[in-house]
Design a protein around this motif. Structure first.
Motif, short mmCIF file in Angstrom:
data_model
loop_
_atom_site.label_atom_id
_atom_site.label_comp_id
_atom_site.label_asym_id
_atom_site.label_seq_id
_atom_site.Cartn_x
_atom_site.Cartn_y
_atom_site.Cartn_z
N PHE A 1 20.65 117.59 -61.87
CA PHE A 1 19.97 117.58 -63.16
C PHE A 1 18.90 116.50 -63.24
O PHE A 1 19.14 115.34 -62.92
CB PHE A 1 20.98 117.37 -64.28
CG PHE A 1 20.35 117.27 -65.65
CD1 PHE A 1 19.94 118.40 -66.32
CD2 PHE A 1 20.16 116.04 -66.25
CE1 PHE A 1 19.34 118.31 -67.57
CE2 PHE A 1 19.57 115.94 -67.51
CZ PHE A 1 19.17 117.08 -68.17
N HIS B 1 23.14 118.68 -71.53
CA HIS B 1 23.63 118.70 -70.15
C HIS B 1 24.97 117.97 -70.03
O HIS B 1 25.90 118.47 -69.40
CB HIS B 1 22.60 118.05 -69.22
CG HIS B 1 23.11 117.83 -67.84
ND1 HIS B 1 23.21 118.84 -66.90
CD2 HIS B 1 23.59 116.71 -67.23
CE1 HIS B 1 23.72 118.35 -65.78
NE2 HIS B 1 23.96 117.06 -65.95
N CYS C 1 20.43 112.66 -63.87
CA CYS C 1 21.86 112.54 -64.12
C CYS C 1 22.48 111.59 -63.10
O CYS C 1 22.18 111.63 -61.92
CB CYS C 1 22.52 113.92 -64.03
SG CYS C 1 24.25 113.87 -64.49
N HIS D 1 29.59 118.01 -68.09
CA HIS D 1 30.49 116.88 -67.88
C HIS D 1 31.49 116.69 -69.03
O HIS D 1 32.26 115.74 -68.99
CB HIS D 1 29.67 115.60 -67.68
CG HIS D 1 28.66 115.72 -66.58
ND1 HIS D 1 29.00 115.95 -65.27
CD2 HIS D 1 27.31 115.67 -66.61
CE1 HIS D 1 27.88 116.04 -64.55
NE2 HIS D 1 26.85 115.87 -65.33
N ASP E 1 24.99 115.67 -59.32
CA ASP E 1 24.38 116.98 -59.49
C ASP E 1 22.86 116.85 -59.47
O ASP E 1 22.33 115.76 -59.29
CB ASP E 1 24.90 117.70 -60.74
CG ASP E 1 24.52 116.96 -62.02
OD1 ASP E 1 23.42 116.40 -62.11
OD2 ASP E 1 25.35 116.94 -62.95
N GLN F 1 25.58 111.53 -62.43
CA GLN F 1 26.68 112.22 -61.76
C GLN F 1 26.14 112.91 -60.50
O GLN F 1 24.95 112.91 -60.24
CB GLN F 1 27.32 113.25 -62.69
CG GLN F 1 27.72 112.70 -64.04
CD GLN F 1 28.84 111.68 -63.96
OE1 GLN F 1 29.74 111.85 -63.16
NE2 GLN F 1 28.76 110.65 -64.77
ZN LIG Z 1 24.97 116.01 -64.62
#
Ligand SMILES: [Zn+2]
Length: 52
Positions: A13, A30, A7, A35, A11, A9
């Protein structure tokens, strides 16, 4: 060969699988859950990286 997505972002993931379709489905799930983003299959596929 495997496919993976991390991911972009902030995080933790990460999904990795030999099934590209499975990776894409997990990424879409996800993105939607964490998000509030609705990715198309093409959007998700663009994020997939090949991994050995
Ligand atoms: Zn994410």
């Amino acid at each position: 060969m495997a496919y993976q997505v991390e991911c972009s972002q902030d995080d933790e993931f990460m999904i990795k699988s030999e099934d590209e379709h499975e990776v894409i489905e997990h990424v879409k799930e996800h993105a939607h859950e964490k998000h509030d983003m609705d990715l198309s299959d093409d959007d998700a596929r663009d994020m997939v990286q090949e991994a050995s």
